[in-house]
Scaffold this motif. Sequence first.
Motif, PDB file in Angstrom:
ATOM      1  N   SER A  27       1.605  -3.180  14.264  1.00  0.00           N
ATOM      2  CA  SER A  27       0.838  -2.481  15.304  1.00  0.00           C
ATOM      3  C   SER A  27       0.250  -3.458  16.317  1.00  0.00           C
ATOM      4  O   SER A  27      -0.926  -3.391  16.681  1.00  0.00           O
ATOM      5  N   THR A  82       5.717  11.516  14.239  1.00  0.00           N
ATOM      6  CA  THR A  82       5.621  10.425  15.199  1.00  0.00           C
ATOM      7  C   THR A  82       4.785   9.274  14.657  1.00  0.00           C
ATOM      8  O   THR A  82       5.059   8.109  14.955  1.00  0.00           O
ATOM      9  N   TRP A  83       3.788   9.614  13.832  1.00  0.00           N
ATOM     10  CA  TRP A  83       2.870   8.554  13.413  1.00  0.00           C
ATOM     11  C   TRP A  83       2.455   8.627  11.948  1.00  0.00           C
ATOM     12  O   TRP A  83       2.115   7.613  11.352  1.00  0.00           O
ATOM     13  N   GLU A  93       9.329   3.624  10.091  1.00  0.00           N
ATOM     14  CA  GLU A  93       9.632   3.227  11.464  1.00  0.00           C
ATOM     15  C   GLU A  93      11.144   3.138  11.691  1.00  0.00           C
ATOM     16  O   GLU A  93      11.645   3.440  12.768  1.00  0.00           O
TER      17      GLU A  93
END
Length: 470
Positions: free
Chosen positions: A24, A69-70, A75
Amino acid sequence: MRKKFSSIDTEGMLSIKKINREKSLLFIDDSAGREAIVPIFDLLKILNEQGCLKDNGFFGYDTFQSVFTWRYASEKMRSVFSVLYERIEIPGRIWVAVAKVQSKHGIISTAQYEDIRDTINGIINSPESLDVLLRSLELEKEFDHDVIATKEAFAELCKIGGGVIHHGLTSMDNVNNTEAIILAEALAIIELKIRKLLSILVRRMDENIGLVCMGWTHLAAAEPIPFPYRLAQYAYDLFDDLKSLNSLKIKGKGFKGAVGTSASYKEMLEGKGITAQQFEKEVLEELDLDAFKITNQTIRRKQDLKVLQLLSNISQSIYRMARDIRLLSASFLMEVSEPSKPKQKGSSAMAHKLPNPIKTEKSCSLALIPFVLEQIAWLNASLPMLERTLDDSANRRIFMPEAFLAIDKIFDTMIRVLDGLVINEAMINANLEKFGVFSATESLLTEMVNKGINRQEMHDIINEVCKEAW
């Protein structure tokens, strides 16, 4: 592997050069050209307050976002279904492959092909890919056609070959082959995770050889079974799923034109000494892709149904395993429990509660999604009329990624659960001691029959004695 790049310029003051999604972090240059590393969420907060996110095609936290999405999925799986990959990178690769074969057979010039190749390959995996995506989204508002918009976004940058990109193709020749490449990559991720979960199950079986637990039928004490044998049941289901996955060969549409007859390619190739089928074969070899021999305008939607049936079957296998773990961790059994964090709580009100089985509960919840979405795939394979209607187009953008993202999260969760599963041998032995004695009645019944006693009469006697004991 693709690198994760993005670019955004806020009034010339800031340039984001690279994103490390796993940590991140953003790698940025400020207006003075000085490099800096900042947490993504800190910068996003600032950009969102300045209104820069929406202006650049991003979405802030003040609007709807999918939890996939999160919150859920890896990932890697998100990247496979990302807009950049689906709309820029793979279509670009397909147009390059087509142009290469067209150049080889004199349909376009070498200079046109080299321009298309160098420009598109230079864009893919670079910060410029985001600029092309944003330009494509802008053009779509004008054309109301996503493929034309992306083609034109590339064509604007190809000064020599831009005018021949997509020559001979219909939109689905690009889109459906793009989808096939994505499906194959997504299934490859799932295959690796099935294998990893199976390897963990095998390890946990080996670690617990000799451990015997009480077996339960109808949730009532039945007979003792080896603990590894119970795990083997779950492994057997997953092994079946793995075999089904390996037998499912994803195919693309190939290059067959507007209704599947290759008419546009026959015209394009007239006098070139190559058939439409040979042209298709050469392009597919460039893409390392197989294709259906017969299609209409789109890929066979039967393939979508087979994929969703597979994902539904996988989710069923994991649901059963996760639900059993939840049951065995209940207060009245407590034979196993999920791994939990040191400060994890079971309730904000009931301080006595142990940590809840939230990981297996979450897995069961997510497992319902592929099962339900399979119904949409069935309808999509059935409802489109004649050579093509758009009954399926919009919902496919939703259900296919979400089915994979749900399965992906389930695997990541259950891998952690099985890897760190706490096995409470004391409670297993206590339950075995408490109920195991009743299982001896089956051996007793067999021995009595061997000695000539009526089986049913003896069954009735044992049953009455056991009722009193219960």
